[in-house]
Design a protein around this motif. Structure first.
Motif, mmCIF file in Angstrom:
data_model
loop_
_atom_site.group_PDB
_atom_site.id
_atom_site.type_symbol
_atom_site.label_atom_id
_atom_site.label_comp_id
_atom_site.label_asym_id
_atom_site.label_seq_id
_atom_site.Cartn_x
_atom_site.Cartn_y
_atom_site.Cartn_z
ATOM 1 N N TYR A 59 -10.773 54.815 31.637
ATOM 2 C CA TYR A 59 -11.570 53.585 31.747
ATOM 3 C C TYR A 59 -10.910 52.734 32.817
ATOM 4 C CZ TYR A 59 -14.450 49.677 30.153
ATOM 5 O OH TYR A 59 -15.382 48.682 30.081
ATOM 6 N N PRO A 60 -11.688 51.919 33.557
ATOM 7 C CA PRO A 60 -11.060 51.022 34.535
ATOM 8 C C PRO A 60 -10.395 49.836 33.818
ATOM 9 C CG PRO A 60 -13.451 50.726 34.546
ATOM 10 C CD PRO A 60 -13.163 51.875 33.610
ATOM 11 N N ASP A 92 -9.775 51.599 39.118
ATOM 12 C CA ASP A 92 -10.682 51.829 40.245
ATOM 13 C C ASP A 92 -10.716 50.675 41.246
ATOM 14 O OD1 ASP A 92 -12.345 49.914 39.078
ATOM 15 O OD2 ASP A 92 -14.136 51.173 39.075
ATOM 16 N N SER A 93 -9.745 49.753 41.174
ATOM 17 C CA SER A 93 -9.708 48.664 42.158
ATOM 18 C C SER A 93 -8.249 48.308 42.424
ATOM 19 C CB SER A 93 -10.445 47.432 41.628
ATOM 20 O OG SER A 93 -9.781 46.913 40.490
ATOM 21 N N SER A 137 -7.022 45.591 39.949
ATOM 22 C CA SER A 137 -6.606 46.093 38.633
ATOM 23 C C SER A 137 -5.315 46.907 38.739
ATOM 24 C CB SER A 137 -7.709 46.943 38.010
ATOM 25 O OG SER A 137 -8.831 46.143 37.695
ATOM 26 N N SER A 140 -22.969 56.131 39.486
ATOM 27 C CA SER A 140 -23.180 54.719 39.850
ATOM 28 C C SER A 140 -22.795 53.768 38.721
ATOM 29 C CB SER A 140 -24.636 54.451 40.231
ATOM 30 O OG SER A 140 -25.001 55.278 41.298
ATOM 31 N N ARG A 141 -21.626 54.010 38.157
ATOM 32 C CA ARG A 141 -21.129 53.152 37.095
ATOM 33 C C ARG A 141 -19.810 52.583 37.602
ATOM 34 N NH1 ARG A 141 -20.097 55.757 31.200
ATOM 35 N NH2 ARG A 141 -18.143 56.376 32.167
ATOM 36 N N SER A 142 -18.693 53.170 37.238
ATOM 37 C CA SER A 142 -17.408 52.728 37.770
ATOM 38 C C SER A 142 -16.832 53.815 38.680
ATOM 39 C CB SER A 142 -16.454 52.377 36.624
ATOM 40 O OG SER A 142 -16.546 53.331 35.582
ATOM 41 N N GLY A 143 -15.705 53.509 39.334
ATOM 42 C CA GLY A 143 -15.076 54.486 40.217
ATOM 43 C C GLY A 143 -15.214 54.134 41.687
ATOM 44 N N SER A 183 -14.977 46.290 36.735
ATOM 45 C CA SER A 183 -15.186 47.152 37.900
ATOM 46 C C SER A 183 -16.278 46.530 38.763
ATOM 47 C CB SER A 183 -15.617 48.549 37.421
ATOM 48 O OG SER A 183 -15.885 49.409 38.515
ATOM 49 N N VAL A 217 -19.376 45.973 36.443
ATOM 50 C CA VAL A 217 -19.329 46.554 35.107
ATOM 51 C C VAL A 217 -18.597 45.590 34.173
ATOM 52 C CG1 VAL A 217 -18.452 48.478 33.709
ATOM 53 C CG2 VAL A 217 -19.360 48.917 36.004
ATOM 54 N N LEU A 218 -19.238 45.288 33.052
ATOM 55 C CA LEU A 218 -18.599 44.498 31.996
ATOM 56 C C LEU A 218 -18.082 45.438 30.908
ATOM 57 C CD1 LEU A 218 -21.242 41.662 31.382
ATOM 58 C CD2 LEU A 218 -19.281 41.662 32.939
ATOM 59 N N VAL A 241 -23.639 47.893 32.944
ATOM 60 C CA VAL A 241 -23.862 47.824 34.388
ATOM 61 C C VAL A 241 -24.787 46.636 34.668
ATOM 62 C CG1 VAL A 241 -24.851 48.981 36.399
ATOM 63 C CG2 VAL A 241 -23.465 50.274 34.745
#
Lengths: 366, 366
Positions: A93-94, A119-120, A123, A147-150, B265, B272-273, B311
């Motif tokens: 998880y991010p 993913d940032s 973070s 198209s979610r996180s990453g 993210s 993303v929350l 998202v």
């Protein structure tokens, strides 16, 4: 839907306190064995996602069959499995090491071999501040099309790795969530997962990061991991559900969990089951019709859900009678398990007693 | 959506462990007071449904403001509130006294003044077998147009009452669930609830049953109870939610619960929350768009939910930054509360400490 077992057909369910989650022990163990074999065949480490079952007993079975460690979604899940003695945990998880979460991560890193997703660069900096000097390491999340996180590019990944400073970045991971959008996408999305992680890992290697882990996977893609991948993280495969069957990830006889529900009311053209939205959840994927499938009653439809009522319609002659206990295959098993506190394990032997397993990481969403 | 308080605007939320359910104490108490006043004005007993909050502290506030007793949905909820010392409980559900539930009902009836819902002669017979000789009594459920549970005719009601034998049948109840189908239906459905319970109660009175209770209500209809009704059972009004605002049951400033979520993210065109389907639930009523409303960010949309990811899309310039803590008004608050184990009570005074209240009847769906 007929080939779903929940224990022996001879067992009498009329005295069961419903709604209840019944797990067929034989199918559960077969599913765990089959995924472990597949990972071995492919030469991959298996790190199952435990957010599906949240159950220490089932995680022990997975480790006993060769899983290398566990994947979790939250710090709260990691804490539960760490307390239960599991020593190798990956929070895929991010993670933001912000507020109370910073100290909780530090405590976890002192107790277990901890891998954390990021993913940032922002973070990564927070994680470095919090985990520097511990044995924790990072994996960078890559977006492989969900198209979610990453991160989306090697350049972004290098910035994240840079943000981590001296905290080790040991690999990359992705979750091809777009394998859930329509049936039969497992092989194609498995290939995309491989391309995405290889591309980013190559850039990170050139940047001086060792990249010992290229981790992918979901239940639809787990059996289709591409070259270069080192680890898969499927979760749902232990139980499977109506969506996995609908997507073509498995046959209906691989479903190991059903919701037992009692007919509590009868109308002119419908009946009401006692498994509502607080049991089945309102998960309704586009490829499915109705809020679950009733075993052996293909012409019945779970049309509406209220908190504790499911309204079931169908041909009047086929509507079940008051007090009948039916088995419902849930659309998506993960939220269903999170809504209950126990699993009723049904052994193969109809004479053997029922065992109850706790959903240990129930509601650990923080 | 701007007029939602969660404590003082001066309070710093950046250290909050999210996702978390924040309850504004001032609004909560005002909501409880307002419904109690409305019930007094109408000369009605108030028996709030506690399935919304599942919290002993909030139920105590409701009783302190004049509620006569509590309504619950399940035997499990009744057990929790009985253990906490509440002595007058109504299970407003078509209860089947089957299996383990029979003994649980007996135990409850020995501990509290227990009222139980019933809508079939078969279930009435089971309840009579189980509760004969206790102080428990029955209320017959009537369908007032929601097409869920409840008898439809006086004749059916008489058959149910007959099935109860010597177990007292003291009244009728209904839930006008069709008040949730489109905005502005509260007054009309309130009238239908009244017609339905009066019609059935009149027939039961002629059949020799005393009918001291005619109970109706939902949050949309509670303020519109018709003549003859003696009791209302709203639940959601303590917190309200996006659906109640959308239906016109209340203004946005009456929302007392928000989900605090952190931006974990950022993508090119979305963020993303950390509040996913295991926090917000996938409840998506037809009159709403997206899985919740973000306070102060009307152009953002919660487009997709995964177990632990939401998202959020919208104009790129307005997307929040990593680490920002946002407040989400959930679509339907009842399943959201059931998914967490605690409520974070925010006092009006920004200097006062945060108090945590347990969701005592969390996951008590049996």
């Amino acid at each position: 839907v007929t080939d779903v077992r929940f224990g022996s057909p001879d067992r009498d369910w009329s005295t069961l306190d419903t709604p209840a989650l019944l797990v067929d022990e034989v199918t559960l163990v077969e599913n765990i064995e089959a995924m472990a074999s597949r990972a071995r065949e492919l030469g991959l480490a298996l790190r199952p996602h435990v957010k599906t079952h949240k159950c220490v007993e089932i995680a022990r079975l997975q480790i006993a069959h060769g899983a290398e460690g566990l994947t979790v979604a939250t710090i709260g899940e990691a804490e539960v499995f760490a307390s239960a003695g599991f020593t190798d945990l990956f929070i895929a998880y991010p993670v933001r090491a912000q507020g109370a979460k910073a100290q909780r991560l530090k405590d976890l890193a002192a107790a277990v071999a901890l891998r954390v997703g990021v993913d940032s660069s922002s973070s990564a900096e927070l994680l470095a501040d919090c985990l520097r000097g511990t044995s924790a390491s990072l994996l960078i999340e890559v977006d492989s099309g969900g198209s979610r996180s990453g991160v989306r590019t090697p350049k972004e990944a290098l910035a994240v790795a840079h943000g981590a400073g001296d905290l080790p970045v040991i690999g990359v991971f992705t979750h091809g969530g777009h394998s859930y959008r329509e049936p039969g996408q497992g092989p194609a999305v498995g290939a995309e997962e491989g391309i995405a992680v290889r591309r980013v890992a190559a850039a990170l290697r050139r940047g001086g990061y060792p990249m010992s882990v290229l981790s992918t996977g979901s239940t639809p893609t787990a059996g289709h991991a591409a070259a270069g991948v080192t680890e898969i993280r499927p979760g749902t495969y232990v139980f499977n559900d109506r969506l996995q069957v609908g997507l073509g990830s498995c046959e209906i006889d691989r479903v190991a969990l059903v919701v037992a529900a009692t007919v509590v009311s009868r109308g002119v053209d419908h009946v009401v089951l006692d498994a509502g939205a607080k049991t089945l959840s309102k998960d309704l994927p586009g490829v499915l019709d109705g809020y679950g499938a009733i075993v052996g009653r293909d012409r019945l439809r779970i049309e509406r859900l209220y908190d504790h009522h499911a309204v079931v319609t169908g041909p009047v002659a086929e509507l079940p009678g008051l007090g009948e206990v039916l088995a419902v295959v849930p659309n998506h098993v993960c939220p269903v398990v999170d809504l209950d506190t126990e699993l009723v394990l049904v052994p193969a032997d109809p004479e053997a007693g029922i065992v109850r397993w706790t959903v240990d990481a129930h509601s650990r969403s923080r």
